[in-house]
Design a protein around this motif. Structure first.
Motif, mmCIF file in Angstrom:
data_model
loop_
_atom_site.group_PDB
_atom_site.id
_atom_site.type_symbol
_atom_site.label_atom_id
_atom_site.label_comp_id
_atom_site.label_asym_id
_atom_site.label_seq_id
_atom_site.Cartn_x
_atom_site.Cartn_y
_atom_site.Cartn_z
ATOM 1 N N GLY A 43 8.887 -7.881 -6.765
ATOM 2 C CA GLY A 43 7.457 -7.750 -7.009
ATOM 3 C C GLY A 43 6.968 -6.315 -6.891
ATOM 4 O O GLY A 43 7.734 -5.377 -6.653
ATOM 5 N N TYR A 44 5.672 -6.148 -7.019
ATOM 6 C CA TYR A 44 5.064 -4.813 -6.975
ATOM 7 C C TYR A 44 5.182 -4.193 -5.581
ATOM 8 O O TYR A 44 5.573 -3.032 -5.424
ATOM 9 C CB TYR A 44 3.600 -4.907 -7.397
ATOM 10 N N ILE A 100 0.860 -13.100 -10.142
ATOM 11 C CA ILE A 100 -0.049 -12.520 -9.148
ATOM 12 C C ILE A 100 0.796 -11.972 -7.999
ATOM 13 O O ILE A 100 1.554 -12.715 -7.369
ATOM 14 C CB ILE A 100 -1.024 -13.579 -8.578
ATOM 15 N N PRO A 101 0.730 -10.659 -7.686
ATOM 16 C CA PRO A 101 1.521 -10.115 -6.584
ATOM 17 C C PRO A 101 1.016 -10.626 -5.233
ATOM 18 O O PRO A 101 -0.136 -11.074 -5.106
ATOM 19 C CB PRO A 101 1.320 -8.605 -6.711
ATOM 20 N N SER A 102 1.877 -10.546 -4.246
ATOM 21 C CA SER A 102 1.543 -11.037 -2.914
ATOM 22 C C SER A 102 0.270 -10.399 -2.365
ATOM 23 O O SER A 102 -0.531 -11.047 -1.690
ATOM 24 C CB SER A 102 2.703 -10.783 -1.950
ATOM 25 N N VAL A 103 0.069 -9.089 -2.689
ATOM 26 C CA VAL A 103 -1.077 -8.370 -2.141
ATOM 27 C C VAL A 103 -2.402 -8.963 -2.626
ATOM 28 O O VAL A 103 -3.435 -8.824 -1.968
ATOM 29 C CB VAL A 103 -0.985 -6.867 -2.496
ATOM 30 N N LYS A 157 -3.225 -13.138 -0.816
ATOM 31 C CA LYS A 157 -3.411 -13.269 0.631
ATOM 32 C C LYS A 157 -2.093 -13.135 1.397
ATOM 33 O O LYS A 157 -1.886 -13.763 2.428
ATOM 34 C CB LYS A 157 -4.083 -14.605 0.977
ATOM 35 N N GLY A 158 -1.177 -12.312 0.817
ATOM 36 C CA GLY A 158 0.093 -12.078 1.490
ATOM 37 C C GLY A 158 1.029 -13.261 1.484
ATOM 38 O O GLY A 158 2.027 -13.277 2.205
ATOM 39 N N ALA A 159 0.767 -14.265 0.653
ATOM 40 C CA ALA A 159 1.574 -15.494 0.639
ATOM 41 C C ALA A 159 2.740 -15.414 -0.331
ATOM 42 O O ALA A 159 3.306 -16.427 -0.699
ATOM 43 C CB ALA A 159 0.689 -16.687 0.296
ATOM 44 N N GLY A 160 3.082 -14.220 -0.764
ATOM 45 C CA GLY A 160 4.174 -14.066 -1.705
ATOM 46 C C GLY A 160 3.676 -14.060 -3.135
ATOM 47 O O GLY A 160 2.522 -14.417 -3.426
#
Length: 452
Positions: free
Chosen positions: A118-119, A12-15, A18-21
């Motif tokens: 990541g993406y 799962i990308p950070s985006v 919830k921006g948690a990496g």
């Protein structure tokens, strides 16, 4: 069809986290749809709202990749059977920055899978412009790595031409490139490696008069030079413009790397305050092992990528020193100095009188012949190579090679001259500085440096 339960990795990308990496999870599932549902339950309502439509299917803008291949190209779709060890990556079609195409997902899948990139990191790399100054021993592996990784825009700067002695370590070039301008030969090869990267070639010497224009507009500068004076000039230009600067040096079996963040960390003069060009050993006199070049260049690229994707680089205020003889790696703490003439409290931006022409002696070439570079202080990119060639032929010179950015000539006196479109020239075989300038003027008397 019989489906078999397998263990797969779901990323799962950070985006979407919830921006948690980036988040990676190992799950047991037999089909893509089953894996998707398991992950959706784990991630919760906010995730479901963003990726699942009212019919319980992935939204139109959501892409799911199995081992780097978009499942939408698979006729089975969400019913696609999974195999042990499959890697599944989910991401929105647009997550800000430069959109990544399906073809790019395939090309860069192995680095997008990395938590450290990541993406979103890949999007940032596509939006980054890096200036690589020097297309020689360190510059070659730096450029191939950056181009391979899909950095959006790369500016290549070098004043030199390809020599046979370069080929054992500068692997962008082949025998057919001997005599060609390095930046032009590098540009041709790199464009074939990855045509999606924007490449810009500047055939010019780096001096305190040209450095600022060379790096202006770039996000990161990578030093792949072999001249301490040019490095000091780059250091000062990057400090003035606020551009991160990544230094590396290599000679023999040893190398060093340092990352400089303007106004935050020790700069090059803090670490090496009084090095002299005349006293510096060079690879032409001391030799160099290709492995040390690839090692320090890889570290430079790693530092540049960290900066590009928004991470803290590892070599800020730390000089990494490595010796291949004993395979030693030392990280030495460095500190910014208030007395530093470049970044200290009393550092001043002084206006300098810019000469029209600069003459510098380089290491001897062609079995020790004295070698000089003659450079207009201002970048011109206006030299008509056909006119230079016409003058050369009338003076008994023979054309050795010619490209879009420069040409190389020789004569019966065993002089070897390479002219670049920027107006710079390298002259092998001149007896002294005065003779080098006289030879240069024979060809360029009517050329006037461009006034900015």
């Amino acid at each position: 069809m019989l489906y078999v339960l397998t263990t797969v990795e779901f990323v799962i990308p950070s985006v979407l986290n919830k921006g948690a990496g980036e988040r990676k999870m190992s799950i047991d599932a037999s089909t893509l749809g089953e894996a998707f549902n398991i992950v959706s339950d784990i991630m919760g309502d906010d995730f479901k709202r963003r990726v699942i439509d009212i019919n319980g299917k992935p939204r139109a803008l959501i892409n799911i990749y199995i081992n780097g291949k978009n499942m939408r190209f698979n006729n089975a779709g969400m019913s696609s059977a999974l195999k042990d060890g499959d890697s599944i990556y989910i991401l929105p079609a647009v997550a800000g920055g430069a959109e990544i195409t399906s073809q790019e997902m395939l090309r860069y899948s192995r680095q997008i899978m990395l938590e450290e990139i990541g993406y979103v990191g890949m999007e940032k790399l596509k939006d980054t412009k890096i200036c690589v100054v020097g297309a020689g021993g360190i510059g070659n592996p730096v450029l191939t790595q950056l181009v391979g990784m899909g950095v959006g825009s790369i500016r290549i700067v070098d004043r030199d031409v390809v020599e046979i002695s370069n080929l054992h370590r500068q692997h962008l070039y082949t025998d057919s490139d001997i005599g060609k301008v390095k930046v032009e030969a590098a540009l041709d090869r790199l464009q074939k490696m990855n045509p999606d990267v924007k490449l810009e070639a500047i055939p010019i010497s780096v001096t305190k008069y040209t450095a600022e224009k060379i790096v202006k507009g770039c996000d990161i500068v990578i030093d792949a030079l072999d001249s301490i004076d040019a490095r000091y000039a780059l250091n000062d230009a990057c400090l003035k413009l606020g551009i991160p600067f990544i230094y590396a040096g290599a000679l023999g079996m040893v190398g060093s790397v340092l990352t400089i963040l303007p106004n935050q960390s020790a700069c090059l003069r803090c670490v090496f305050p009084e090095l002299s060009e005349d006293e510096m050993p060079t690879c032409s006199t001391e030799g160099v092992h290709p492995s040390i070049l690839y090692l320090v260049s890889g570290i430079q690229v790693s530092e540049a990528v960290k900066i590009a994707v928004g991470q803290q680089p590892s070599l800020v205020n730390k000089l990494l020193y490595t010796d291949l003889n004993d395979l030693v790696f030392d990280k030495i703490q460095m500190n910014r100095h208030d007395e530093c003439p470049s970044c200290g409290k009393n550092a001043e931006q002084k206006d300098v009188n810019i000469p029209s022409i600069l003459v510098e002696e380089l290491c001897g070439r062609d079995r020790g012949k004295r070698t000089y570079t003659v450079t207009p202080a201002q970048i011109t990119n206006q030299v008509d190579l056909s006119h230079i060639l016409k003058i050369a032929k009338s003076n008994g010179y023979v054309l050795k090679s010619k490209g879009n950015l420069g040409l190389t000539l020789s004569n019966s006196n065993q002089l070897l001259i390479s002219f670049l479109t920027s107006g710079a020239a390298t002259i092998v075989g001149a007896k002294n500085e005065e003779e080098a300038l006289s030879i240069y003027n024979t060809f360029t008397q009517e050329l006037k440096p461009k006034v900015s």
